[in-house]
Design a protein around this motif. Structure first.
Motif, PDB file in Angstrom:
ATOM      1  N   PHE A 120       0.830  -1.202   0.000  1.00 13.58           N
ATOM      2  CA  PHE A 120       0.000   0.000   0.000  1.00 13.58           C
ATOM      3  C   PHE A 120       0.865   1.253   0.000  1.00 13.58           C
ATOM      4  CE2 PHE A 120      -2.920   2.989   2.330  1.00 13.58           C
ATOM      5  CZ  PHE A 120      -3.834   3.131   1.291  1.00 13.58           C
ATOM      6  N   ARG A 151       0.202   0.651  -4.355  1.00 11.75           N
ATOM      7  CA  ARG A 151      -0.861  -0.270  -4.764  1.00 11.75           C
ATOM      8  C   ARG A 151      -2.191   0.172  -4.160  1.00 11.75           C
ATOM      9  NH1 ARG A 151       1.281  -5.350  -6.086  1.00 11.75           N
ATOM     10  NH2 ARG A 151       3.377  -5.040  -6.957  1.00 11.75           N
ATOM     11  N   THR A 152      -3.282  -0.196  -4.795  1.00 16.28           N
ATOM     12  CA  THR A 152      -4.584   0.074  -4.210  1.00 16.28           C
ATOM     13  C   THR A 152      -4.774  -0.828  -2.996  1.00 16.28           C
ATOM     14  OG1 THR A 152      -5.770  -1.607  -5.488  1.00 16.28           O
ATOM     15  CG2 THR A 152      -5.495   0.577  -6.503  1.00 16.28           C
ATOM     16  N   LEU A 153      -5.763  -0.496  -2.179  1.00 13.00           N
ATOM     17  CA  LEU A 153      -6.014  -1.301  -0.995  1.00 13.00           C
ATOM     18  C   LEU A 153      -6.383  -2.733  -1.374  1.00 13.00           C
ATOM     19  CD1 LEU A 153      -5.955  -0.810   2.028  1.00 13.00           C
ATOM     20  CD2 LEU A 153      -8.423  -0.427   1.959  1.00 13.00           C
ATOM     21  N   THR A 154      -7.160  -2.874  -2.431  1.00 12.33           N
ATOM     22  CA  THR A 154      -7.552  -4.213  -2.890  1.00 12.33           C
ATOM     23  C   THR A 154      -6.343  -4.993  -3.386  1.00 12.33           C
ATOM     24  OG1 THR A 154      -9.783  -3.485  -3.481  1.00 12.33           O
ATOM     25  CG2 THR A 154      -8.970  -5.493  -4.528  1.00 12.33           C
ATOM     26  N   GLU A 155      -5.476  -4.331  -4.147  1.00 12.54           N
ATOM     27  CA  GLU A 155      -4.267  -4.988  -4.650  1.00 12.54           C
ATOM     28  C   GLU A 155      -3.351  -5.388  -3.494  1.00 12.54           C
ATOM     29  OE1 GLU A 155      -3.801  -2.714  -8.982  1.00 12.54           O
ATOM     30  OE2 GLU A 155      -2.842  -1.896  -7.174  1.00 12.54           O
ATOM     31  N   SER A 198     -10.221  -6.248   0.525  1.00 12.38           N
ATOM     32  CA  SER A 198      -9.835  -5.037   1.248  1.00 12.38           C
ATOM     33  C   SER A 198     -10.569  -4.923   2.586  1.00 12.38           C
ATOM     34  CB  SER A 198     -10.102  -3.800   0.398  1.00 12.38           C
ATOM     35  OG  SER A 198     -11.469  -3.701   0.039  1.00 12.38           O
ATOM     36  N   THR A 230      -5.947   3.373   5.203  1.00  8.76           N
ATOM     37  CA  THR A 230      -6.071   4.664   4.523  1.00  8.76           C
ATOM     38  C   THR A 230      -5.886   5.841   5.466  1.00  8.76           C
ATOM     39  OG1 THR A 230      -8.470   4.484   4.816  1.00  8.76           O
ATOM     40  CG2 THR A 230      -7.560   3.794   2.687  1.00  8.76           C
TER      41      THR A 230
END
Length: 206
Positions: free
Chosen positions: A158, A162-166, A176, A192
């Motif tokens: 993160f 990267r996105t939270l899902t990734e 996530s 976040t």
């Protein structure tokens, strides 16, 4: 946490204390009652060399932790010295099976779920014997330690953009929402909510 102004930190029993800096020992319930706009949060890994010095006794409250230096506004060790001492664990006296388990875990986690029974077979011990040694020497049960490693990896992903899902999928979380729940449980906040993140590995390298 470290900030220019004092903040209030509390424990699971409802005790609170005001301090300017805090280091959270492993497996220690805590919450920020009143924070600041900008702060640095330091959670010690259970195998950190200094972690056993700071682990509270059963029944200790946050006020005791502050006075003993586990969470402190001033103390015998500065924040930098404390962290420097925390990142180099001494594993020389640990059981060889525990040392091998810790060495093998990062690669195994990258391949998917890790079961204690499979790891015990790799190191030549029974599952119950490895579970006992692991908890005694590392300071956390096996499953809790694996969750800690996954969280570290997710936060690194993160922090790298990267996105939270990734980040969640890359670290082995279901999604996530799963990552959020574990992060709240460990750190008291969602990923976040960390504007800046700096993780230090065992060798002291961010």
């Amino acid at each position: 946490m470290k900030s220019d102004s004092a903040f209030c930190i509390g424990d699971a029993q409802g005790a609170t204390a005001s301090c300017r800096a805090a280091v959270i020992p492993p497996n220690t319930s805590h919450r920020v009652v009143e924070g600041t706009a900008s702060a640095t949060l330091i959670h010690l890994a259970p195998e950190a060399a200094v972690a056993t010095m700071l682990c509270p006794e059963p029944g200790d409250t946050v006020d005791v932790w502050v006075r003993h230096g586990a969470m402190f506004s001033s103390g015998p060790m500065g924040m930098a010295a404390l962290v420097a001492g925390a990142v180099e664990p001494d594993r020389s006296a640990w059981h060889p099976a525990v040392r091998r388990s810790l060495a093998d875990l990062p690669a195994l986690l990258a391949d998917g779920p890790v079961r204690l029974g499979d790891l015990a077979q790799r190191v030549g011990l029974s599952e119950s014997r490895l579970a006992h040694l692991f908890s005694a020497e590392v300071g956390l049960p096996f499953r809790a330690y694996v969750r800690w490693l996954r969280m570290q990896h997710a936060m690194r992903l993160f922090a790298a953009g990267r996105t939270l899902t990734e980040a969640a999928h890359g670290a082995g979380f279901a999604d996530s929402a799963h990552l959020n729940r574990v992060c709240h449980s460990m750190f008291g906040a969602a990923p976040t909510q960390y504007g800046q993140l700096r993780l230090v590995d065992e060798l002291g390298c961010p």
